[in-house]
Motif scaffolding. Structure first.
Motif, PDB file in Angstrom:
ATOM      1  N   SER A 155       2.024   1.946  -3.507  1.00  0.00           N
ATOM      2  CA  SER A 155       0.982   1.834  -4.526  1.00  0.00           C
ATOM      3  C   SER A 155       1.055   2.923  -5.591  1.00  0.00           C
ATOM      4  N   SER A 187       1.860  -2.459  -7.090  1.00  0.00           N
ATOM      5  CA  SER A 187       0.707  -2.346  -6.220  1.00  0.00           C
ATOM      6  C   SER A 187      -0.004  -3.689  -6.118  1.00  0.00           C
ATOM      7  N   GLN A 231       0.827  -1.200   0.000  1.00  0.00           N
ATOM      8  CA  GLN A 231       0.000   0.000   0.000  1.00  0.00           C
ATOM      9  C   GLN A 231       0.864   1.253   0.000  1.00  0.00           C
TER      10      GLN A 231
END
Length: 78
Positions: A58, A64, A55
């Protein structure tokens, strides 16, 4: 990015240990159960670390991860 790779390698190592323990269950199911139970918290912590790292990264294209498949995989193993 190093944190993500480290987390991924650690998770893959735990998965290999789970597979090895599953083989052990064929000959010694009680021992295998104890090993899995004792390592479950470590595995889940490693999985959460990988989710956190994915995360955090990302915004970089190509690395991601969606957390749902990772959590689903862990639930299947434990």
């Amino acid at each position: 990015m190093a944190g993500f790779h480290w987390s991924l390698m650690k998770l893959l190592t735990y998965q290999q240990k789970v597979l090895d323990t599953a083989k052990l269950a064929e000959t010694d199911p009680i021992r295998a159960s104890l090993i899995i139970r004792s390592q479950e918290q470590n595995y889940m912590a490693t999985l959460q670390l990988l989710v956190n790292e994915s995360q955090r990264k990302s915004n970089i294209e190509g690395i991601s991860l969606n957390t749902s498949p990772l959590i689903a995989m862990a639930q299947l193993l434990f």
